[in-house]
Design a protein around this motif. Sequence first.
Motif, short mmCIF file in Angstrom:
data_model
loop_
_atom_site.label_atom_id
_atom_site.label_comp_id
_atom_site.label_asym_id
_atom_site.label_seq_id
_atom_site.Cartn_x
_atom_site.Cartn_y
_atom_site.Cartn_z
N TYR A 1 0.86 -1.18 0.00
CA TYR A 1 0.00 0.00 0.00
C TYR A 1 0.90 1.22 0.00
N ASN B 1 -0.21 1.62 16.97
CA ASN B 1 -0.50 0.58 15.99
C ASN B 1 -0.90 1.22 14.66
N GLU C 1 -3.15 1.73 11.46
CA GLU C 1 -4.56 1.56 11.16
C GLU C 1 -4.69 1.09 9.72
N THR C 2 -5.08 -0.18 9.55
CA THR C 2 -5.16 -0.78 8.22
C THR C 2 -6.03 -2.03 8.24
N GLU C 3 -6.58 -2.34 7.09
CA GLU C 3 -7.28 -3.61 6.90
C GLU C 3 -6.43 -4.55 6.05
N LEU C 4 -5.25 -4.11 5.69
CA LEU C 4 -4.34 -4.88 4.84
C LEU C 4 -3.74 -6.07 5.57
N GLU D 1 -3.29 -9.08 8.72
CA GLU D 1 -3.97 -10.02 9.62
C GLU D 1 -3.14 -10.19 10.88
N GLU D 2 -3.79 -10.58 11.95
CA GLU D 2 -3.09 -10.77 13.22
C GLU D 2 -1.94 -11.76 13.05
N TYR E 1 2.05 -7.57 13.31
CA TYR E 1 0.74 -6.96 13.57
C TYR E 1 -0.06 -7.80 14.55
N PRO E 2 -0.75 -7.21 15.50
CA PRO E 2 -0.73 -5.79 15.85
C PRO E 2 0.47 -5.48 16.73
#
Length: 140
Positions: free
Chosen positions: A18, A28, A30-33, A35-36, A54-55
Amino acid sequence: MLYELCLELNNFFEYARYIGNVTIKDGNVETELLEEGQYFRIVGSKFNDGVYQYPTRNLKDEVYHGGLWAMAVPPAVIALSADIDQWRAKYQTIDGTGMSPYQSESFGGYSYTKATGSSGNATSWQDVFAGRLNLWRKLK
């Protein structure tokens, strides 16, 4: 260590990238890109460039224009990173044998052997783990 390892390999195991404005809030990203448990790389930040999992809650809050790279790091590379960390803790400390320029010494008739790696310098983690590193190395 993972960041340093990826630099050495010239391989950040990029999965998705991105480019744009990225917000880091409460330590942290801030993204939806992501996964934990996934590793990611921050590029172009004023305070946080590097590789993280992440996170995370230890980043410095900021908004920057740059890159956020999702990584797909193989478990074998994570294990290699841990092995290198252990080796460095043992041999690259002030008390470790890796800090000495000598591999062996004798007294009486005095002789010594300098410890050298492929670069001609004291043995480094790059020399010790060269075989395993080469499996993941990308050409520049």
